[in-house]
Scaffold this active site. Structure first.
Site, PDB file in Angstrom:
ATOM      1  N   VAL A  89       1.012  -1.200   0.100  1.00 19.25           N
ATOM      2  CA  VAL A  89       0.069  -0.006  -0.016  1.00 19.25           C
ATOM      3  C   VAL A  89       0.855   1.288  -0.094  1.00 19.25           C
ATOM      4  CG1 VAL A  89      -2.137  -1.189   1.039  1.00 19.25           C
ATOM      5  CG2 VAL A  89      -0.183  -0.086   2.258  1.00 19.25           C
ATOM      6  N   SER A  90       0.536   2.544  -0.475  1.00 15.36           N
ATOM      7  CA  SER A  90       1.259   3.505  -0.685  1.00 15.36           C
ATOM      8  C   SER A  90       1.418   4.228   0.643  1.00 15.36           C
ATOM      9  CB  SER A  90       0.718   4.445  -1.465  1.00 15.36           C
ATOM     10  OG  SER A  90       0.481   3.851  -2.948  1.00 15.36           O
TER      11      SER A  90
END
Length: 323
Positions: free
Chosen positions: A20-21
């Site tokens: 995930v970012s």
């Protein structure tokens, strides 16, 4: 061209990668899908998909073994560009590992999955060509209207503009290198660090691989090849051992290793073809002559085998004539 699929050996691991970012996002949904797909190990990372220097991913790729399969929920969890995706798959193939995306038709253990991967590569190449054509057309149209080309920030020597241009050029350089990685990197891996950069370059430039990927058809030079491999090492794409210093070789010893390197780089090449290549490289025979014969090449390969250098058997590719 992506590598040919291999059959997974019994006992290969299914290893998941979830990304995930930001720290605010969670990987729970990805973890559930990866576990349901049979992943016995799962690596999690919080990083941008555009960042190729992800520590968890780099460590994961280095720990992959033959027969293992890297599994992601979707392609964008692994890479944001086709060039990065193909580079990762090439690195997996080098160790005999595989790749699978649960949400996309990409599975390098099946012919259908490999076909989808080849289509992705072709689309990426077409996209690069179309972007280039559009840029050229836009520049011509601007010139016809009397507009001055170039970046205003560069003309004003703005430090921020200069930094952005350098970053863009570095990204374009890496994309160009990765686009043709499978045409020259296997030879480099077979020859380095046993052979000096100069010998590797001579094999590349005489083996129909004379065009380095970012110099518009110019042949490789030892320094350009070394810098390119250094960049790939810095990006975590290839192993650091390729940069180890080669031991100096002289006289017959150097010729033995050079001929063995040519044979290892192209196992199907015949003795006559190797002799022809040595002449094209302007290599002198052990006796100082300029004309190479297959028997001289075979003699050097036999001596290379006695030294413990590994390459396909001479007899396997040059069977004796039928009587």
């Amino acid at each position: 061209m992506p590598p040919k699929p291999r059959k997974i050996p019994v006992g290969g691991r299914f290893i998941g990668y979830a990304r995930v970012s930001t720290d605010d996002q969670g990987t729970d949904a990805q973890l559930n899908e990866l576990r349901a797909a049979g992943c016995t190990m799962i690596f999690e990372e919080h990083a941008s998909g555009a960042d190729r220097n992800r520590p968890v991913l780099i460590r994961l790729l280095r720990d992959m073994n033959a027969g293992d399969t890297l599994v992601v929920v979707r392609l964008d969890r692994l890479a944001r560009s086709v060039s990065h995706l193909l580079a990762v798959i090439e690195q997996l193939d080098y160790v005999g590992a595989h790749f699978r995306s649960l949400g996309d038709p990409i599975n390098t253990t099946t012919p259908q999955g490999m076909f989808s991967l080849q289509v992705l590569g072709a689309v990426a190449q077409l996209e690069r060509a179309l972007i280039s054509e559009r840029n050229k057309a836009g520049l011509c149209a601007a010139r016809s209207r009397g507009r001055v080309g170039g970046n205003p920030g560069l003309r004003a020597r703005d430090p921020n503009a200069i930094r952005k241009i350098r970053q863009s050029r570095n990204a374009a350089y890496l994309d160009a290198v990765l686009a043709r990685l499978d045409t020259w990197l296997p030879i480099v891996r077979r020859m380095r660090p046993s052979h000096p950069w100069g010998d590797v370059v001579r094999v590349l430039n005489r083996g129909h691989l004379s065009s380095s990927p970012h110099t518009s058809g110019k042949p490789w030079t030892a320094e350009r090849l070394r810098r390119t491999v250094q960049r790939l090492v810095n990006e975590g794409i290839v192993e650091n051992g390729l940069l180890d210093r080669a031991q100096p070789r002289h006289g017959d010893d150097r010729l033995i290793r050079l001929v063995a390197g040519i044979k290892a780089a192209a196992p199907d090449r015949t003795l006559q073809q190797i002799a022809t290549q040595l002449e094209a490289m302007h290599e002198r025979t052990p006796r100082g002559g300029t004309r190479w014969h297959p028997s001289s090449v075979k003699h050097l390969l036999v001596r290379a085998e006695r030294l413990g250098l590994t390459f396909p058997s001479v007899a396997a590719h040059n069977p004796p004539p039928c009587r």
